[in-house]
Enzyme design. Structure first.
Site, PDB file in Angstrom:
ATOM      1  N   ASP A  93       0.860  -1.186   0.000  1.00  0.00           N
ATOM      2  CA  ASP A  93       0.000   0.000   0.000  1.00  0.00           C
ATOM      3  C   ASP A  93       0.893   1.232   0.000  1.00  0.00           C
ATOM      4  OD1 ASP A  93       0.734   0.642   2.627  1.00  0.00           O
ATOM      5  OD2 ASP A  93      -1.304   0.651   3.399  1.00  0.00           O
ATOM      6  N   ASP A 254      -5.172  -5.941   8.990  1.00  0.00           N
ATOM      7  CA  ASP A 254      -3.764  -5.847   9.383  1.00  0.00           C
ATOM      8  C   ASP A 254      -3.688  -4.995  10.633  1.00  0.00           C
ATOM      9  OD1 ASP A 254      -4.197  -3.514   7.196  1.00  0.00           O
ATOM     10  OD2 ASP A 254      -2.786  -2.869   8.726  1.00  0.00           O
TER      11      ASP A 254
END
Ligand SMILES: [Zn+2]
Length: 409
Positions: A93, A254
Site C-alpha cells: 500500500d 492488518d
C-alpha cells in the site's frame, strides 16, 4: 479471516546472548537477523503489508529503510527480501498516513503500480488519501467538505489505478482503497469500486473509529456488497469483534497492536489466549538514560546499580514457581526499582505475572527457547521477541474464531 503484519523492519538477532546482553561479533543485520516468520515454527501471519512510503520515504523524509535495503528490496523483490515462506502473501500500500497533512497524495497511481510491479507484490492497494473525520448523522450536515473531497479523490485514483492494471496486464492483484466519513459514504465508495471491477477492497481511515461505528459502516456496506467481494480492514485488530466483522464480509485485516503492546502498553505486554500480563521491567543500567544521569550526577552509585540489576535477573532466572522464590523476585525487583527511581509500582501486577508464569505454558518456539527472558521488559531483543510471541497468540486466537472455522473447514 486472514491477518497481515505491517512491516516496519522488525527483526531479532538469533544469536543474541541473553546472559551477557551482547550481540555476536561480526553480526551482519540483514544477513543474520530474522523476521517473526523465521524465528517461530510457523509464520504468525498470512501475509505482510509493506508501505511504499516506509520503503521509499515520503514527504516527512526518509522511510524506515536504508538506501542499501531499499535497493535490495527493488532488486530482489519483496518475497526474497523478506525470505517469505510459500503461501505468505505480500500486500503493498502507499502508507497514506505518511502524507495525511498534504493537500493531495505526493504519489501517482502509475508510480504506485510501478512500485508494486518492480518489487513483485502479489496484491496492491490503490493510491488513497485518508479521510480523518466521521459522523453517523445521515444528512452529513456536520461533515467537513474536505472529507468528501478526499473520498472522491481516492475514488478517482482507484479508477486510474484499475485502468493502469488493465492496460499493463499487471500481475499485481488490484485492491481498491475505500475511504468514507459515514456509513453511507463508505457504502457508496464500495459500490463505486465494485463497479470499477475491484473484487478486493481495503477500508481505510477506520483506526480511530469506535467498534460500533465500524459495525454501522459494515452494515451499510452490506447493502451493496457483492458476494464475491473481499473486504480488508486497514489497521484494525479488535479480535473480540472479529466474528461480527466476518459476518459482515470482512475476510482480512492488518494491525501492529499485538506486536507493539509487548513494549508500548503500560500493562498488556505478554499476551495469552485468555488475557494479557504485564512484562517485568528490568532496564539495563547501560541503556537507561534516567539512571545514567543519576549516576553521572552522583545520586546513584554505578556499582550498586549494576549489582541490583544482576541480582534481579538472577532471581528471575532462578524462579521456580514457589511462593518463596516469587517473594525473592519481587523483593529484588523492588530494590532495583528504588535504584532506578521508578515512580510507578508494578508489584501487584508482577506478582500476577509470576504466579501465572505464562511463558511456561506457551508452546511457541520463542518461549520454548528463552523462557522467562521473554517476560522481561528489557532491550529490543527481548521486547521484539515478546511481540512475535504475541502475534503467535493472536494467530491461535484467530484459529479459534467461528469465522475462521467456517471459511477454513
Ligand atoms: Zn510464546
Amino acid at each position: 479471516m486472514k491477518f497481515f503484519f505491517p512491516d516496519s523492519q522488525d527483526l531479532v538477532s538469533p544469536a543474541y546472548d541473553f546472559m551477557r546482553d551482547e550481540y555476536p561479533a561480526h553480526r551482519v543485520r540483514q544477513r543474520d537477523d530474522r523476521y517473526a516468520h523465521e524465528v517461530l515454527d510457523h509464520a504468525p501471519y498470512h501475509g505482510i503489508l509493506v508501505s511504499k512510503s516506509i520503503v521509499d520515504g515520503s514527504i516527512k523524509g526518509a522511510g524506515k529503510y536504508t538506501t542499501a535495503q531499499r535497493a535490495r528490496m527493488h532488486r530482489m523483490g519483496v518475497h526474497k527480501f523478506f525470505r517469505l515462506p510459500p503461501g505468505v502473501e505480500a500486500l503493498g500500500d502507499n502508507g497514506a498516513f505518511n502524507y495525511i497533512d498534504e493537500p493531495t497524495p505526493p504519489v501517482t497511481p502509475a508510480q504506485t503500480l510501478s512500485f508494486y510491479e518492480e518489487c513483485g507484490f502479489d496484491a496492491g492497494v490503490s493510491t488513497d488519501h485518508v479521510v480523518f473525520g466521521f459522523t453517523e448523522s445521515t444528512d452529513g450536515e456536520d461533515a467537513n467538505p474536505d472529507w468528501e473531497a478526499r473520498r472522491r479523490l481516492t475514488l478517482r485514483l482507484a479508477e486510474e489505478f484499475m485502468s493502469l492494471c488493465r492496460d499493463r496486464a499487471s500481475e499485481v492483484e488490484p485492491v481498491g482503497a475505500a475511504q468514507g466519513w459515514s456509513p453511507a459514504t463508505y457504502a457508496d465508495s464500495v459500490r463505486a469500486l465494485q463497479d470499477m471491477g475491484y473484487q478486493r477492497i481495503a477500508l481505510g481511515g477506520m483506526v480511530p473509529l469506535k467498534t460500533r461505528e465500524i459495525l454501522a459502516s459494515l452494515d451499510e456496506i452490506g447493502g451493496v456488497l457483492k458476494s464475491d467481494t473481499h473486504l480488508h480492514l486497514l489497521g484494525i485488530t479488535r479480535v473480540e469483534s472479529m466474528d461480527d466483522f466476518a459476518a459482515l464480509g470482512v475476510t482480512s485485516f492488518d494491525s501492529t497492536s499485538a506486536f507493539r503492546q509487548a513494549f508500548m502498553d503500560d500493562r498488556k505486554n505478554f499476551h495469552t489466549p485468555d488475557r494479557a500480563y504485564v512484562a517485568i521491567r528490568v532496564p539495563q543500567v547501560d541503556g537507561n538514560p534516567t539512571l545514567k544521569r543519576a549516576i553521572l550526577a552522583g545520586h546513584v552509585s554505578q556499582t550498586e546499580a549494576i549489582s541490583a540489576e544482576r541480582e534481579t535477573l538472577k532471581a528471575l532466572r532462578a524462579y521456580d514457581g514457589s511462593a518463596a522464590s516469587r517473594r525473592a523476585c519481587l523483593d529484588r525487583l523492588e530494590e532495583y526499582s528504588l535504584v532506578c527511581r521508578t515512580k510507578k509500582s508494578y508489584r501487584d501486577a508482577y506478582e500476577e505475572t509470576l504466579a501465572a508464569a505464562p511463558w511456561t505454558r506457551c508452546s511457541c518456539k520463542i518461549c520454548r527457547d528463552h523462557g522467562v527472558e521473554i517476560a522481561i521488559f528489557r532491550g529490543t531483543e527481548r521486547n521484539k521477541r515478546r511481540g512475535f510471541h504475541n502475534m503467535s497468540v493472536l494467530a491461535t486466537k484467530m484459529a479459534q474464531l467461528k469465522s475462521h472455522r467456517s471459511t477454513n473447514g
